[in-house]
Design an enzyme around this catalytic site. Structure first.
Site, PDB file in Angstrom:
ATOM      1  N   SER A   7      38.750  42.457  40.072  1.00  9.39           N
ATOM      2  CA  SER A   7      38.681  43.626  39.206  1.00  9.39           C
ATOM      3  C   SER A   7      37.343  44.348  39.306  1.00  9.39           C
ATOM      4  O   SER A   7      36.979  44.860  40.358  1.00  9.39           O
ATOM      5  CB  SER A   7      38.973  43.201  37.766  1.00  9.39           C
ATOM      6  OG  SER A   7      39.128  44.310  36.916  1.00  9.39           O
ATOM      7  N   ASP A  49      40.145  47.378  40.944  1.00  8.83           N
ATOM      8  CA  ASP A  49      41.570  47.116  41.177  1.00  8.83           C
ATOM      9  C   ASP A  49      42.485  48.109  40.469  1.00  8.83           C
ATOM     10  O   ASP A  49      43.704  47.965  40.502  1.00  8.83           O
ATOM     11  CB  ASP A  49      41.941  45.678  40.789  1.00  8.83           C
ATOM     12  CG  ASP A  49      41.979  45.448  39.278  1.00  8.83           C
ATOM     13  OD1 ASP A  49      41.233  46.139  38.560  1.00  8.83           O
ATOM     14  OD2 ASP A  49      42.735  44.579  38.820  1.00  8.83           O
ATOM     15  N   ASP A  51      38.270  51.263  38.073  1.00  5.62           N
ATOM     16  CA  ASP A  51      37.544  50.080  38.529  1.00  5.62           C
ATOM     17  C   ASP A  51      38.129  49.604  39.853  1.00  5.62           C
ATOM     18  O   ASP A  51      39.028  50.230  40.415  1.00  5.62           O
ATOM     19  CB  ASP A  51      37.532  48.976  37.474  1.00  5.62           C
ATOM     20  CG  ASP A  51      38.913  48.368  37.225  1.00  5.62           C
ATOM     21  OD1 ASP A  51      39.916  48.988  37.611  1.00  5.62           O
ATOM     22  OD2 ASP A  51      38.980  47.270  36.646  1.00  5.62           O
ATOM     23  N   ASP A  91      43.072  48.920  37.273  1.00  5.20           N
ATOM     24  CA  ASP A  91      43.748  48.745  35.978  1.00  5.20           C
ATOM     25  C   ASP A  91      42.902  49.219  34.806  1.00  5.20           C
ATOM     26  O   ASP A  91      43.351  49.217  33.666  1.00  5.20           O
ATOM     27  CB  ASP A  91      44.200  47.294  35.772  1.00  5.20           C
ATOM     28  CG  ASP A  91      43.046  46.303  35.680  1.00  5.20           C
ATOM     29  OD1 ASP A  91      41.872  46.705  35.891  1.00  5.20           O
ATOM     30  OD2 ASP A  91      43.316  45.115  35.416  1.00  5.20           O
TER      31      ASP A  91
END
Length: 446
Positions: free
Chosen positions: A102, A243, A241, A245
């Site tokens: 992440s 990833d 960010d 999400d």
């Protein structure tokens, strides 16, 4: 989650090359997951990743382990976490696996799983995978090995899904939007979504090299996108960010619009159009201003523990749709099965167009309360939260603040830290009472 050896609140995460995130462990994890999933009738699993250099290594290790358990694999390549949740459902796969840490730096990585419905795996399945990890690894017969194929049209499918979450009667034509993809998994997705909907897009953070993910860009480092919005006289900026999400926004005046404000804007728009299903879920860290603003609209608000997993659990329990965290995890279960930064951003854009207002004007409906957070390190083995002195300090603060603020103390789940948070409608009160409680914690931990 205290009964887990490997899984945390958001899968398995750690530094590459250390105990959990190395080829040997990840191959065994792939095998263990494959055995458990195969026992439930699973035949196919999708694997996606962000842009970290270690993703190639871990993808190969997972592929080997799953194949050894007899599971077929669809390789998606670099894709946002919410895309993998969506594609797992689209391809009728029984599970999806994300290789990502992440918002963390490139030298960290992690593994998390989605079920066939695009939701995070049930606790019982994660526990079963951990139990399988303790067994010796074995390989199915050669004619039973899983096959792996690369899925070439994954990005296009997800782009169309995102666009489908924007009202067809609206257009982004005439809007100038800065998009910061954090050199992460949305680099080839988010700019295309917005430009295909008509926006003029200015890209930053779209040149991943395997090592620069989240480095001075993205939702955890807002300077780059803020400067770009002001320099280009843009209408707003997206900051995702690594990833994809999480989402943070910047308005045309350079103000950062965080997850609490995004949740408020989306919930208010849904309320006005009759699409709001029940209330809204935040966390214990959500700003008091969100609760007050929603209360003014007559919208119920509940708090969960920190973590989008807990927000999701409470939403499902209540049968509600909208929730999120101030960090930028925004959930709208009417649109997506997990937190999706691009979809959340499109919902804010739709709210702007529906109200014929700028992002700055829309965000004024919620006034953020000043918040002070102090981390106090404590000695392992001590229990400062159970101290009479600390409890009295909290009582003193709550009595003084009355209904003009709130106090929260919680123990970090990863470090020996007590997190002291105080909100108040006055910044001086917030900082003064936070320091008062923090000093009480320090005294009992010395």
């Amino acid at each position: 989650m205290s009964d887990r050896k490997y899984f945390g609140t958001d899968g398995i995460r750690g530094k590459v090359g250390e105990t959990l995130i190395n080829p040997e462990f990840v191959m065994k994890l792939g095998w263990a997951a494959g055995k458990v999933l195969a026992g439930q009738g699973t035949n196919k699993v999708l694997i996606g990743k962000d842009t970290r250099i270690s993703g190639y290594m871990l993808e190969s290790a997972l592929e080997a382990g799953l194949s050894a358990a007899g599971i077929n694999i669809g390789l998606l390549g670099p894709m946002p976490t919410p895309a993998i949740a969506y594609l797992t459902k689209t391809f009728r796969s029984e599970a999806g696996i994300v290789i990502s840490a992440s918002h963390n730096p490139y030298y960290d990585n992690g593994i998390k799983f989605f079920s066939a419905d695009g939701m995070k795996l049930d606790d019982a399945i994660e526990i079963a995978i951990e139990e399988q990890m303790d067994k010796p690894m074995e390989c199915v017969a050669s004619d039973k090995l899983g096959k792996a194929v690369r899925i070439g049209d994954a990005a296009g499918r997800y782009i169309e899904f995102c666009k489908g979450n924007f009202p067809s009667a609206l257009s982004l034509k005439g809007l100038k939007i800065v998009v910061d993809c954090a050199h992460g998994a949305t680099y080839h997705i988010a700019p295309n979504v917005l430009s295909e909907l008509g926006a003029e897009v200015i890209e930053i953070g779209t040149e991943p090299d395997g090592l620069n993910i989240n480095r001075k860009v993205g939702a955890t480092s807002m300077k780059a996108v803020t400067e770009s919005v002001l320099e280009n006289s843009a209408d707003l900026g997206f900051a995702l960010d690594g990833d994809g999400d999480r989402l943070m926004l910047v308005d045309n005046k350079g103000n950062v619009i965080d997850g609490d404000q995004i949740v408020y804007i989306i919930a208010r728009d849904a309320l006005k159009s009759g699409r709001l299903n029940g209330g809204v879920v935040g966390t214990v860290m959500s700003n008091l201003g969100l609760e007050v603003a929603l209360g003014t609209l007559g919208v119920p608000f509940l708090r969960s523990k920190v973590g989008d997993r807990h927000v999701m659990e409470l939403l499902k329990k209540k049968g509600w749709s909208i929730g999120g965290e101030s960090s930028g995890h925004v959930l709208n279960l009417a649109a997506a099965s997990t937190g999706d930064g691009i979809v959340a951003g499109l919902q804010v854009l739709a709210a702007m167009l529906n109200a014929d207002m700028t992002l700055n004007e829309l965000s004024r409906g919620m006034t953020k309360y000043p918040q002070t957070l102090i981390n106090v390190r404590f000695t392992e083995g001590t229990k400062p939260l159970e101290s009479a002195e600390v409890k009295q300090a909290v009582v003193d603060a709550e009595k003084a603040l009355d209904d003009r603020g709130r106090v929260l103390l919680r123990k970090s789940g990863t470090e020996p830290l007590i997190r002291v948070m105080v909100e108040a409608n006055d910044a001086q009160d917030s900082s003064r009472w936070a320091e008062y409680i923090a000093e009480a914690v320090r005294k009992v931990t010395d």
